[in-house]
Motif scaffolding. Structure first.
Motif, short mmCIF file in Angstrom:
data_model
loop_
_atom_site.label_atom_id
_atom_site.label_comp_id
_atom_site.label_asym_id
_atom_site.label_seq_id
_atom_site.Cartn_x
_atom_site.Cartn_y
_atom_site.Cartn_z
N UNK A 205 23.73 21.63 0.76
CA UNK A 205 24.37 20.52 0.06
C UNK A 205 24.47 19.32 0.99
N UNK A 206 24.11 18.14 0.48
CA UNK A 206 24.08 16.95 1.33
C UNK A 206 25.46 16.63 1.91
N UNK A 207 26.50 16.70 1.07
CA UNK A 207 27.84 16.37 1.54
C UNK A 207 28.28 17.34 2.63
N UNK A 208 27.97 18.62 2.44
CA UNK A 208 28.34 19.61 3.45
C UNK A 208 27.55 19.37 4.74
N UNK A 209 26.30 18.98 4.61
CA UNK A 209 25.50 18.68 5.80
C UNK A 209 26.05 17.48 6.55
N UNK A 210 26.46 16.45 5.83
CA UNK A 210 27.01 15.26 6.47
C UNK A 210 28.32 15.58 7.18
N UNK A 211 29.14 16.45 6.59
CA UNK A 211 30.39 16.87 7.25
C UNK A 211 30.08 17.62 8.54
N UNK A 212 29.06 18.47 8.50
CA UNK A 212 28.70 19.23 9.70
C UNK A 212 28.15 18.31 10.78
N UNK A 213 27.36 17.32 10.39
CA UNK A 213 26.85 16.37 11.38
C UNK A 213 27.99 15.55 11.98
N UNK A 214 29.00 15.23 11.17
CA UNK A 214 30.17 14.51 11.69
C UNK A 214 30.90 15.35 12.73
N UNK A 215 31.04 16.64 12.45
CA UNK A 215 31.69 17.54 13.42
C UNK A 215 30.88 17.62 14.71
N UNK A 216 29.56 17.67 14.57
CA UNK A 216 28.70 17.75 15.75
C UNK A 216 28.80 16.48 16.59
N UNK A 217 28.99 15.34 15.93
CA UNK A 217 29.20 14.08 16.67
C UNK A 217 30.54 14.09 17.38
N UNK B 64 19.21 12.56 2.61
CA UNK B 64 19.21 13.30 1.34
C UNK B 64 18.03 14.25 1.28
N UNK B 65 16.85 13.76 1.70
CA UNK B 65 15.67 14.62 1.70
C UNK B 65 15.79 15.72 2.75
N UNK B 66 16.43 15.42 3.87
CA UNK B 66 16.63 16.43 4.90
C UNK B 66 17.50 17.57 4.36
N UNK B 67 18.56 17.23 3.62
CA UNK B 67 19.41 18.26 3.04
C UNK B 67 18.61 19.14 2.10
N UNK B 68 17.74 18.53 1.31
CA UNK B 68 16.86 19.29 0.42
C UNK B 68 15.96 20.22 1.22
N UNK B 69 15.36 19.68 2.27
CA UNK B 69 14.43 20.44 3.09
C UNK B 69 15.13 21.63 3.74
N UNK B 70 16.40 21.44 4.13
CA UNK B 70 17.17 22.51 4.74
C UNK B 70 17.81 23.44 3.71
N UNK B 71 17.69 23.05 2.44
CA UNK B 71 18.28 23.82 1.33
C UNK B 71 19.79 23.96 1.48
#
Length: 210
Positions: A181-193, A172-179
Motif C-alpha cells: 500500500x502506498x500510504x503504508x510505504x510512505x509511513x515506513x519511508x518516513x520512519x526510515x528517515x 506510487x509506481x514503486x508501491x505497486x512494484x513492491x506490492x
C-alpha cells in the motif's frame, strides 16, 4: 544506464546489425500509450531504446498493479511476460519512449547467418531477463515493507557510483512494484528517515545507514 541493459555488454553498432538481419521495427510512443496487449503480443518481443515502460496487470475485478518496469536495453513481450489468462496484461509507456520490435522466434533462433555476435546478444538478453526476474522475486520475498524497501534500495545502489540513487519510477509506481500500500510505504519511508537510515527528496534517495 541500468544494470540489466543489454547495451552494457553489447555495442549498439553490433545491435544495429541484428536489427537489419531481423528486419526490426522501431516505434515511438507518447506517455501513457499502450504498447502491447496480452492478446496481441503472440509473435513480438520489444527492446526499450529510450524511456520507461511498465508491465501492468488487471484482475477480473478491475484492480491494476505493476508487475515490472523496463528501462533502456531491457526486453519485454513474448517469452518475457506472464503467459496466463488469469489476468489481463499490457505494457504501457510511462514516459515518451522508443521501442524496437522483433519477431520472437526470429530473435531466439538467431539470424540466417547464425553469426557468433548474434548468439552473444541472445545470451545477454536471456541472462539479463532472468536476473531481473530473480531480483524482483528477491524483493517481493521480503516479509515487511521495510525489508522490501531495503532490498530494492540495495539493488538500485549497485547501479549508482554514490550513495544517492534516483528512483526510475514514481513513488506510487514503486508501491505497486513492491506490492504494498502506498500510504503504508510512505509511513515506513518516513520512519526510515527519522532513524537516519535514508534521506529523501522527491525521487532522490540517499542511503545513510543501510
Amino acid at each position: 544506464m541500468n544494470k540489466y541493459s543489454i547495451f552494457n555488454t553489447v555495442a549498439e553498432s553490433v545491435f544495429a546489425e541484428l536489427e537489419q538481419c531481423l528486419s526490426a521495427d522501431t516505434r515511438s510512443y507518447k506517455k501513457n500509450d499502450i504498447i502491447i496487449r496480452h492478446t496481441d503480443q503472440a509473435e513480438n518481443a520489444g527492446i526499450v531504446r529510450k524511456g520507461l515502460v511498465c508491465l501492468i496487470s488487471i484482475s477480473e475485478d478491475g484492480e491494476t498493479s505493476i508487475i515490472d518496469y523496463y528501462e533502456e536495453g531491457t526486453i519485454f513481450g513474448k517469452g518475457f511476460s506472464p503467459d496466463s489468462s488469469v489476468n489481463l496484461y499490457y505494457v504501457t509507456a510511462r514516459e515518451d519512449c522508443e521501442v524496437t520490435f522483433f519477431s520472437y522466434d526470429s530473435l531466439m533462433n538467431c539470424c540466417c547467418k547464425n553469426c557468433e555476435k548474434h548468439r552473444i546478444i541472445i545470451n545477454s538478453i536471456v541472462l539479463n531477463s532472468f536476473r531481473r526476474c530473480q531480483m524482483h522475486i528477491d524483493i517481493l520475498s521480503g516479509r515487511s515493507i521495510r525489508r522490501k524497501l531495503i532490498t530494492y534500495f540495495k539493488y538500485m545502489k549497485e547501479q549508482s557510483p554514490s550513495s544517492e540513487i534516483n528512483l526510475p519510477v514514481s513513488l506510487s509506481d514503486l508501491a505497486d512494484y513492491l506490492s504494498v500500500d502506498r500510504s503504508a510505504m510512505m509511513r515506513e519511508m518516513k520512519k526510515m528517515k527519522q532513524e537516519e537510515m535514508i534521506s529523501a527528496k522527491g525521487s532522490k534517495i540517499t542511503l545513510l545507514n543501510i
